[in-house]
Design an enzyme around this catalytic site. Structure first.
Site, mmCIF file in Angstrom:
data_model
loop_
_atom_site.group_PDB
_atom_site.id
_atom_site.type_symbol
_atom_site.label_atom_id
_atom_site.label_comp_id
_atom_site.label_asym_id
_atom_site.label_seq_id
_atom_site.Cartn_x
_atom_site.Cartn_y
_atom_site.Cartn_z
ATOM 1 N N ARG A 1 -25.831 -12.192 1.983
ATOM 2 C CA ARG A 1 -26.519 -12.448 3.261
ATOM 3 C C ARG A 1 -27.395 -11.255 3.650
ATOM 4 O O ARG A 1 -28.558 -11.417 4.066
ATOM 5 C CB ARG A 1 -25.466 -12.719 4.335
ATOM 6 C CG ARG A 1 -26.014 -12.801 5.745
ATOM 7 C CD ARG A 1 -24.856 -13.057 6.709
ATOM 8 N NE ARG A 1 -25.262 -13.081 8.094
ATOM 9 C CZ ARG A 1 -25.296 -12.005 8.874
ATOM 10 N NH1 ARG A 1 -24.975 -10.816 8.392
ATOM 11 N NH2 ARG A 1 -25.656 -12.119 10.140
ATOM 12 N N ALA A 2 -26.829 -10.051 3.509
ATOM 13 C CA ALA A 2 -27.572 -8.851 3.913
ATOM 14 C C ALA A 2 -28.825 -8.662 3.057
ATOM 15 O O ALA A 2 -29.898 -8.309 3.566
ATOM 16 C CB ALA A 2 -26.665 -7.629 3.810
ATOM 17 N N ASP B 1 -10.846 -4.036 -7.330
ATOM 18 C CA ASP B 1 -10.117 -2.952 -7.996
ATOM 19 C C ASP B 1 -10.396 -1.551 -7.442
ATOM 20 O O ASP B 1 -9.636 -0.623 -7.677
ATOM 21 C CB ASP B 1 -10.439 -2.940 -9.496
ATOM 22 C CG ASP B 1 -9.868 -4.155 -10.217
ATOM 23 O OD1 ASP B 1 -9.018 -4.846 -9.637
ATOM 24 O OD2 ASP B 1 -10.290 -4.406 -11.361
ATOM 25 N N MET C 1 -2.858 -6.951 -8.980
ATOM 26 C CA MET C 1 -3.970 -6.881 -9.939
ATOM 27 C C MET C 1 -4.399 -5.439 -10.206
ATOM 28 O O MET C 1 -4.109 -4.532 -9.437
ATOM 29 C CB MET C 1 -5.149 -7.706 -9.438
ATOM 30 C CG MET C 1 -5.024 -9.162 -9.811
ATOM 31 S SD MET C 1 -6.543 -10.064 -9.449
ATOM 32 C CE MET C 1 -6.207 -11.567 -10.350
ATOM 33 N N GLY C 2 -5.144 -5.291 -11.279
ATOM 34 C CA GLY C 2 -5.643 -3.978 -11.684
ATOM 35 C C GLY C 2 -5.270 -3.731 -13.126
ATOM 36 O O GLY C 2 -4.260 -3.107 -13.410
ATOM 37 N N LYS D 1 22.554 3.832 0.470
ATOM 38 C CA LYS D 1 22.513 2.472 -0.077
ATOM 39 C C LYS D 1 21.471 1.661 0.709
ATOM 40 O O LYS D 1 21.539 1.589 1.932
ATOM 41 C CB LYS D 1 23.922 1.868 0.058
ATOM 42 C CG LYS D 1 24.011 0.404 -0.304
ATOM 43 C CD LYS D 1 24.158 0.191 -1.781
ATOM 44 C CE LYS D 1 24.302 -1.305 -2.076
ATOM 45 N NZ LYS D 1 23.665 -1.748 -3.283
ATOM 46 N N LYS D 2 20.510 1.107 -0.012
ATOM 47 C CA LYS D 2 19.504 0.307 0.671
ATOM 48 C C LYS D 2 19.775 -1.154 0.399
ATOM 49 O O LYS D 2 20.235 -1.504 -0.689
ATOM 50 C CB LYS D 2 18.118 0.640 0.133
ATOM 51 C CG LYS D 2 17.602 1.999 0.532
ATOM 52 C CD LYS D 2 16.168 2.098 0.075
ATOM 53 C CE LYS D 2 15.492 3.310 0.625
ATOM 54 N NZ LYS D 2 14.057 3.302 0.312
ATOM 55 N N ARG E 1 14.430 -9.973 -8.816
ATOM 56 C CA ARG E 1 13.460 -11.065 -8.868
ATOM 57 C C ARG E 1 12.079 -10.478 -9.130
ATOM 58 O O ARG E 1 11.817 -9.316 -8.795
ATOM 59 C CB ARG E 1 13.417 -11.843 -7.552
ATOM 60 C CG ARG E 1 14.669 -12.636 -7.243
ATOM 61 C CD ARG E 1 14.805 -13.850 -8.151
ATOM 62 N NE ARG E 1 15.940 -14.689 -7.796
ATOM 63 C CZ ARG E 1 17.174 -14.541 -8.251
ATOM 64 N NH1 ARG E 1 17.462 -13.555 -9.081
ATOM 65 N NH2 ARG E 1 18.131 -15.377 -7.894
ATOM 66 N N HIS F 1 -4.087 -14.389 -8.352
ATOM 67 C CA HIS F 1 -5.441 -14.546 -7.805
ATOM 68 C C HIS F 1 -5.518 -14.733 -6.298
ATOM 69 O O HIS F 1 -6.624 -14.745 -5.763
ATOM 70 C CB HIS F 1 -6.163 -15.687 -8.536
ATOM 71 C CG HIS F 1 -6.575 -15.281 -9.921
ATOM 72 N ND1 HIS F 1 -5.689 -15.251 -10.970
ATOM 73 C CD2 HIS F 1 -7.759 -14.843 -10.408
ATOM 74 C CE1 HIS F 1 -6.315 -14.834 -12.052
ATOM 75 N NE2 HIS F 1 -7.575 -14.572 -11.747
HETATM 76 O O1 F6P Z 1 -11.748 -7.121 -11.897
HETATM 77 C C1 F6P Z 1 -11.040 -7.745 -10.920
HETATM 78 C C2 F6P Z 1 -9.803 -8.405 -11.458
HETATM 79 O O2 F6P Z 1 -9.225 -9.162 -10.413
HETATM 80 C C3 F6P Z 1 -8.754 -7.456 -12.064
HETATM 81 O O3 F6P Z 1 -7.957 -6.817 -11.109
HETATM 82 C C4 F6P Z 1 -7.984 -8.407 -12.928
HETATM 83 O O4 F6P Z 1 -7.329 -7.724 -13.955
HETATM 84 C C5 F6P Z 1 -9.052 -9.321 -13.472
HETATM 85 O O5 F6P Z 1 -10.114 -9.291 -12.528
HETATM 86 C C6 F6P Z 1 -8.632 -10.749 -13.703
HETATM 87 O O6 F6P Z 1 -9.718 -11.447 -14.180
HETATM 88 P P1 F6P Z 1 -9.768 -13.028 -14.401
HETATM 89 O O7 F6P Z 1 -9.885 -13.680 -13.049
HETATM 90 O O8 F6P Z 1 -10.987 -13.234 -15.224
HETATM 91 O O9 F6P Z 1 -8.517 -13.402 -15.081
#
Ligand code: F6P
Length: 326
Positions: free
Chosen positions: A25-26, A132, A174-175, A216-217, A250, A256
Protein backbone atom coordinates in the site's frame (compact mmCIF):
# COMPACT_ATOMS: atom_id res chain seq x y z
CA UNK A 1 12.82 13.68 -9.33
CA UNK A 2 14.90 11.60 -11.72
CA UNK A 3 13.32 12.14 -15.13
CA UNK A 4 13.73 8.64 -16.45
CA UNK A 5 11.69 7.12 -13.60
CA UNK A 6 8.05 6.81 -14.53
CA UNK A 7 7.07 3.18 -13.91
CA UNK A 8 7.91 0.97 -10.94
CA UNK A 9 7.39 -2.80 -10.73
CA UNK A 10 6.58 -4.35 -7.34
CA UNK A 11 6.57 -7.92 -6.05
CA UNK A 12 6.56 -10.01 -2.88
CA UNK A 13 8.58 -13.22 -2.73
CA UNK A 14 9.53 -16.06 -0.37
CA UNK A 15 7.56 -16.77 2.79
CA UNK A 16 4.76 -14.26 3.33
CA UNK A 17 4.81 -12.04 6.41
CA UNK A 18 2.16 -9.93 8.15
CA UNK A 19 2.68 -6.31 7.11
CA UNK A 20 3.59 -7.06 3.49
CA UNK A 21 0.22 -5.59 2.45
CA UNK A 22 0.94 -2.41 4.41
CA UNK A 23 4.24 -2.13 2.52
CA UNK A 24 2.52 -2.71 -0.85
CA UNK A 25 0.00 0.00 0.00
CA UNK A 26 2.76 2.44 0.96
CA UNK A 27 4.69 1.84 -2.28
CA UNK A 28 1.59 2.23 -4.46
CA UNK A 29 0.28 5.34 -2.71
CA UNK A 30 3.70 7.04 -2.57
CA UNK A 31 4.26 6.35 -6.25
CA UNK A 32 0.78 7.65 -7.12
CA UNK A 33 1.50 10.81 -5.12
CA UNK A 34 4.56 11.43 -7.30
CA UNK A 35 2.73 10.61 -10.52
CA UNK A 36 4.54 7.30 -11.04
CA UNK A 37 2.85 4.19 -12.36
CA UNK A 38 3.05 0.91 -10.44
CA UNK A 39 2.96 -2.52 -12.01
CA UNK A 40 2.27 -5.24 -9.50
CA UNK A 41 3.74 -8.65 -10.27
CA UNK A 42 1.73 -11.63 -9.03
CA UNK A 43 3.48 -14.67 -7.48
CA UNK A 44 6.90 -13.11 -6.95
CA UNK A 45 9.84 -13.85 -9.26
CA UNK A 46 7.88 -16.73 -10.78
CA UNK A 47 5.24 -14.26 -11.96
CA UNK A 48 7.97 -11.97 -13.28
CA UNK A 49 9.16 -14.81 -15.49
CA UNK A 50 5.56 -15.62 -16.51
CA UNK A 51 4.58 -12.00 -17.26
CA UNK A 52 1.96 -11.75 -14.52
CA UNK A 53 1.85 -7.95 -14.45
CA UNK A 54 -1.17 -6.02 -13.16
CA UNK A 55 -1.74 -2.27 -12.92
CA UNK A 56 -1.97 -0.95 -9.37
CA UNK A 57 -3.56 2.38 -8.54
CA UNK A 58 -4.15 4.17 -5.26
CA UNK A 59 -7.61 2.57 -5.08
CA UNK A 60 -6.22 -0.95 -5.69
CA UNK A 61 -4.66 -0.96 -2.24
CA UNK A 62 -7.64 0.33 -0.27
CA UNK A 63 -8.51 -1.61 2.87
CA UNK A 64 -5.43 -3.85 2.90
CA UNK A 65 -3.23 -2.25 5.59
CA UNK A 66 -4.84 -4.47 8.24
CA UNK A 67 -4.70 -7.71 6.26
CA UNK A 68 -2.14 -10.48 6.73
CA UNK A 69 -0.56 -12.32 3.77
CA UNK A 70 0.16 -10.53 0.49
CA UNK A 71 -2.39 -9.46 -2.11
CA UNK A 72 0.34 -9.95 -4.74
CA UNK A 73 0.78 -13.59 -3.65
CA UNK A 74 4.19 -15.16 -3.36
CA UNK A 75 6.32 -18.16 -4.34
CA UNK A 76 9.78 -19.53 -3.82
CA UNK A 77 10.97 -19.56 -7.43
CA UNK A 78 13.53 -22.15 -8.44
CA UNK A 79 13.55 -20.88 -12.03
CA UNK A 80 14.58 -17.34 -11.12
CA UNK A 81 17.97 -18.48 -9.85
CA UNK A 82 18.81 -19.99 -13.24
CA UNK A 83 20.50 -17.90 -15.94
CA UNK A 84 17.57 -18.41 -18.31
CA UNK A 85 14.95 -17.52 -15.69
CA UNK A 86 16.70 -14.33 -14.64
CA UNK A 87 17.25 -13.18 -18.22
CA UNK A 88 13.58 -13.79 -19.01
CA UNK A 89 12.62 -11.78 -15.90
CA UNK A 90 14.80 -8.87 -16.99
CA UNK A 91 13.41 -9.00 -20.54
CA UNK A 92 9.88 -8.82 -19.16
CA UNK A 93 10.72 -5.83 -16.98
CA UNK A 94 12.08 -4.07 -20.08
CA UNK A 95 9.11 -5.08 -22.24
CA UNK A 96 6.73 -3.61 -19.65
CA UNK A 97 8.91 -0.46 -19.53
CA UNK A 98 9.60 -0.74 -15.83
CA UNK A 99 12.34 1.70 -14.76
CA UNK A 100 12.85 0.16 -11.36
CA UNK A 101 11.78 -2.78 -9.20
CA UNK A 102 10.85 -2.96 -5.52
CA UNK A 103 10.94 -6.42 -3.92
CA UNK A 104 9.59 -7.35 -0.49
CA UNK A 105 10.88 -10.56 1.08
CA UNK A 106 13.57 -12.33 3.07
CA UNK A 107 17.14 -13.37 2.37
CA UNK A 108 16.39 -15.47 -0.73
CA UNK A 109 14.40 -12.60 -2.22
CA UNK A 110 17.16 -10.09 -1.56
CA UNK A 111 19.80 -12.43 -3.01
CA UNK A 112 17.70 -12.64 -6.17
CA UNK A 113 17.40 -8.85 -6.17
CA UNK A 114 21.15 -8.50 -5.80
CA UNK A 115 21.83 -10.83 -8.73
CA UNK A 116 19.25 -9.26 -11.04
CA UNK A 117 20.43 -5.74 -10.23
CA UNK A 118 24.11 -6.54 -10.68
CA UNK A 119 23.80 -8.65 -13.80
CA UNK A 120 21.70 -6.16 -15.73
CA UNK A 121 22.53 -2.93 -13.89
CA UNK A 122 18.83 -2.64 -13.19
CA UNK A 123 17.61 -0.45 -10.27
CA UNK A 124 16.24 -2.70 -7.53
CA UNK A 125 15.30 -1.68 -4.00
CA UNK A 126 14.48 -4.28 -1.32
CA UNK A 127 12.24 -4.22 1.72
CA UNK A 128 12.86 -6.73 4.54
CA UNK A 129 9.72 -8.89 4.69
CA UNK A 130 10.14 -12.05 6.77
CA UNK A 131 8.97 -13.25 10.17
CA UNK A 132 12.50 -14.54 10.87
CA UNK A 133 14.14 -11.12 11.50
CA UNK A 134 17.38 -12.53 10.10
CA UNK A 135 18.50 -9.64 7.88
CA UNK A 136 21.33 -7.26 8.60
CA UNK A 137 20.45 -3.55 8.37
CA UNK A 138 17.14 -3.32 10.19
CA UNK A 139 16.15 -3.73 13.82
CA UNK A 140 12.98 -5.52 12.81
CA UNK A 141 11.90 -7.11 9.57
CA UNK A 142 8.28 -6.69 8.47
CA UNK A 143 6.27 -9.51 10.09
CA UNK A 144 8.58 -10.30 13.00
CA UNK A 145 6.66 -8.33 15.61
CA UNK A 146 3.34 -9.91 14.65
CA UNK A 147 4.85 -13.41 14.58
CA UNK A 148 6.41 -13.16 18.04
CA UNK A 149 3.15 -11.85 19.44
CA UNK A 150 1.32 -14.79 17.86
CA UNK A 151 3.81 -17.17 19.50
CA UNK A 152 3.43 -15.49 22.87
CA UNK A 153 -0.35 -15.69 22.71
CA UNK A 154 -0.22 -19.39 21.81
CA UNK A 155 2.39 -20.33 24.41
CA UNK A 156 0.51 -18.48 27.15
CA UNK A 157 -2.39 -20.81 26.40
CA UNK A 158 -0.09 -23.82 26.47
CA UNK A 159 1.22 -22.65 29.85
CA UNK A 160 -2.30 -22.78 31.30
CA UNK A 161 -2.79 -26.42 30.42
CA UNK A 162 0.83 -27.29 31.27
CA UNK A 163 0.31 -25.84 34.75
CA UNK A 164 -2.93 -27.74 35.27
CA UNK A 165 -1.33 -31.07 34.36
CA UNK A 166 2.18 -30.48 35.75
CA UNK A 167 3.61 -31.08 32.29
CA UNK A 168 6.80 -30.40 30.41
CA UNK A 169 6.12 -28.88 26.99
CA UNK A 170 8.43 -28.61 24.00
CA UNK A 171 7.11 -25.89 21.69
CA UNK A 172 8.64 -25.63 18.22
CA UNK A 173 8.63 -22.22 16.57
CA UNK A 174 9.69 -21.20 13.05
CA UNK A 175 13.21 -20.26 12.07
CA UNK A 176 15.13 -22.84 10.08
CA UNK A 177 18.30 -20.74 10.08
CA UNK A 178 17.61 -18.20 12.79
CA UNK A 179 16.55 -18.37 16.42
CA UNK A 180 15.33 -14.81 16.86
CA UNK A 181 11.65 -15.80 17.05
CA UNK A 182 12.54 -18.41 19.67
CA UNK A 183 14.71 -16.06 21.70
CA UNK A 184 12.35 -13.12 22.00
CA UNK A 185 9.14 -15.09 22.43
CA UNK A 186 10.88 -17.47 24.85
CA UNK A 187 11.85 -14.58 27.11
CA UNK A 188 8.34 -13.15 26.90
CA UNK A 189 6.63 -16.40 27.96
CA UNK A 190 9.07 -17.11 30.79
CA UNK A 191 10.42 -20.25 29.12
CA UNK A 192 12.68 -22.55 31.10
CA UNK A 193 15.03 -22.96 28.12
CA UNK A 194 15.39 -21.73 24.53
CA UNK A 195 17.12 -23.86 21.90
CA UNK A 196 18.23 -22.25 18.65
CA UNK A 197 20.62 -22.81 15.76
CA UNK A 198 22.97 -19.97 16.75
CA UNK A 199 23.95 -21.47 20.10
CA UNK A 200 25.05 -25.09 20.53
CA UNK A 201 22.41 -27.27 22.18
CA UNK A 202 23.74 -29.53 24.88
CA UNK A 203 21.10 -32.17 25.61
CA UNK A 204 22.91 -33.46 28.70
CA UNK A 205 23.06 -29.94 30.15
CA UNK A 206 19.37 -29.47 29.43
CA UNK A 207 18.51 -32.72 31.22
CA UNK A 208 20.65 -31.66 34.15
CA UNK A 209 18.92 -28.28 34.29
CA UNK A 210 15.46 -29.83 34.21
CA UNK A 211 16.35 -32.30 36.94
CA UNK A 212 18.23 -30.04 39.28
CA UNK A 213 15.85 -27.20 39.78
CA UNK A 214 16.13 -25.13 42.90
CA UNK A 215 12.39 -25.38 43.41
CA UNK A 216 9.77 -27.77 42.09
CA UNK A 217 7.83 -26.15 39.27
CA UNK A 218 4.46 -27.40 38.12
CA UNK A 219 5.13 -26.69 34.42
CA UNK A 220 8.12 -26.21 32.20
CA UNK A 221 8.27 -24.83 28.70
CA UNK A 222 11.17 -25.35 26.33
CA UNK A 223 11.07 -23.25 23.15
CA UNK A 224 12.79 -24.97 20.22
CA UNK A 225 13.62 -23.13 17.00
CA UNK A 226 12.88 -25.46 14.08
CA UNK A 227 16.47 -25.19 12.83
CA UNK A 228 18.09 -26.22 16.11
CA UNK A 229 21.10 -28.39 15.37
CA UNK A 230 20.05 -31.06 17.91
CA UNK A 231 16.80 -31.68 16.00
CA UNK A 232 13.17 -30.63 16.00
CA UNK A 233 10.95 -30.52 19.10
CA UNK A 234 9.84 -34.17 18.78
CA UNK A 235 13.41 -35.43 18.53
CA UNK A 236 14.64 -33.33 21.42
CA UNK A 237 11.62 -34.25 23.57
CA UNK A 238 12.35 -37.93 23.01
CA UNK A 239 15.98 -37.59 24.06
CA UNK A 240 15.16 -35.53 27.12
CA UNK A 241 12.10 -37.35 28.45
CA UNK A 242 13.94 -40.65 28.39
CA UNK A 243 16.00 -39.28 31.27
CA UNK A 244 13.96 -36.61 33.07
CA UNK A 245 11.67 -38.10 35.66
CA UNK A 246 8.60 -36.60 37.27
CA UNK A 247 7.08 -34.83 34.29
CA UNK A 248 4.80 -36.02 31.56
CA UNK A 249 5.89 -34.36 28.31
CA UNK A 250 4.00 -33.03 25.31
CA UNK A 251 5.11 -31.44 22.03
CA UNK A 252 3.43 -28.61 20.11
CA UNK A 253 4.56 -27.43 16.68
CA UNK A 254 3.16 -23.95 16.13
CA UNK A 255 3.85 -23.99 12.37
CA UNK A 256 2.25 -21.64 9.89
CA UNK A 257 -0.09 -19.86 12.30
CA UNK A 258 3.05 -17.79 12.97
CA UNK A 259 2.99 -16.42 9.42
CA UNK A 260 -0.66 -15.36 9.27
CA UNK A 261 -2.93 -12.91 10.99
CA UNK A 262 -3.54 -9.23 11.33
CA UNK A 263 -0.26 -7.30 11.38
CA UNK A 264 0.62 -5.54 14.63
CA UNK A 265 0.73 -1.75 14.87
CA UNK A 266 4.55 -1.92 14.85
CA UNK A 267 4.62 -3.97 11.63
CA UNK A 268 2.10 -1.70 9.90
CA UNK A 269 4.02 1.46 10.78
CA UNK A 270 7.44 0.01 9.89
CA UNK A 271 6.10 -1.38 6.61
CA UNK A 272 4.50 1.97 5.75
CA UNK A 273 7.72 3.86 6.44
CA UNK A 274 9.84 1.41 4.48
CA UNK A 275 7.46 1.33 1.49
CA UNK A 276 7.34 5.11 1.37
CA UNK A 277 11.14 5.33 1.55
CA UNK A 278 11.62 2.67 -1.14
CA UNK A 279 9.90 4.94 -3.67
CA UNK A 280 11.97 7.91 -2.48
CA UNK A 281 15.10 5.79 -2.87
CA UNK A 282 14.33 4.96 -6.51
CA UNK A 283 13.56 8.62 -7.17
CA UNK A 284 16.98 9.51 -5.75
CA UNK A 285 18.55 6.94 -8.14
CA UNK A 286 19.53 4.56 -5.35
CA UNK A 287 19.78 0.90 -6.27
CA UNK A 288 21.01 -2.42 -4.89
CA UNK A 289 20.02 -1.60 -1.30
CA UNK A 290 17.55 -2.78 1.33
CA UNK A 291 15.59 -0.12 3.17
CA UNK A 292 15.62 -0.71 6.93
CA UNK A 293 15.01 1.04 10.23
CA UNK A 294 17.79 1.14 12.79
CA UNK A 295 17.29 3.09 16.01
CA UNK A 296 14.13 4.57 14.49
CA UNK A 297 16.08 6.04 11.54
CA UNK A 298 15.78 4.92 7.91
CA UNK A 299 18.89 3.13 6.64
CA UNK A 300 20.04 1.69 3.29
CA UNK A 301 22.07 -1.52 3.37
CA UNK A 302 23.64 -3.06 0.24
CA UNK A 303 21.99 -6.42 -0.53
CA UNK A 304 25.30 -8.20 -0.15
CA UNK A 305 25.55 -7.02 3.45
CA UNK A 306 21.84 -7.47 4.27
CA UNK A 307 21.88 -11.23 3.57
CA UNK A 308 25.05 -11.95 5.55
CA UNK A 309 23.26 -13.94 8.26
CA UNK A 310 25.13 -12.30 11.09
CA UNK A 311 22.46 -12.60 13.72
CA UNK A 312 22.57 -10.17 16.52
CA UNK A 313 21.95 -12.62 19.33
CA UNK A 314 22.74 -10.92 22.56
CA UNK A 315 24.40 -13.57 24.80
CA UNK A 316 23.37 -11.52 27.83
CA UNK A 317 19.73 -12.39 27.04
CA UNK A 318 20.40 -16.12 27.37
CA UNK A 319 22.23 -15.52 30.63
CA UNK A 320 19.28 -13.44 31.82
CA UNK A 321 16.90 -16.29 30.94
CA UNK A 322 18.90 -18.65 33.16
CA UNK A 323 18.53 -16.26 36.08
CA UNK A 324 14.87 -15.41 35.53
CA UNK A 325 13.77 -19.01 35.02
CA UNK A 326 15.06 -20.15 38.42
O1 F6P B 1 11.26 -17.71 6.00
C1 F6P B 1 10.14 -17.72 6.78
C2 F6P B 1 9.77 -19.11 7.20
O2 F6P B 1 8.52 -19.04 7.86
C3 F6P B 1 10.79 -19.84 8.09
O3 F6P B 1 10.74 -19.45 9.43
C4 F6P B 1 10.39 -21.26 7.87
O4 F6P B 1 11.45 -22.13 8.14
C5 F6P B 1 10.01 -21.30 6.41
O5 F6P B 1 9.63 -19.97 6.07
C6 F6P B 1 8.90 -22.24 6.04
O6 F6P B 1 8.68 -22.14 4.69
P1 F6P B 1 7.47 -22.84 3.91
O7 F6P B 1 6.21 -22.09 4.22
O8 F6P B 1 7.86 -22.71 2.48
O9 F6P B 1 7.41 -24.23 4.38
Amino acid sequence: MKKSLSRIALLTSGGDAPGMNAAIRAVVRSAAYHGLEVLGIMHGYEGLINNEFIKLQASSVANIIQRGGTILKTTRSARFVTEAGMSRAHKNLKAFKADGLIVIGGDGTLRGARDLGTKFNFPVIGLPGTIDNDLVGTDMTIGYDTAINTVVEAVDKIRDTAESHDRLFFVEVMGKDAGLIALRSGIAVGAEAILMPESPTNIEALIEKLQNVKRKKSSKIIIVAEGDKAGGAFEIAEKVTAKVKGYEARVTILGHIQRGGTPSCMDRVNASRMGYEAVNALMKSKQGVMVGIVNKEITYTPFEQAVKHIHRLNPELLKMLEVLSL
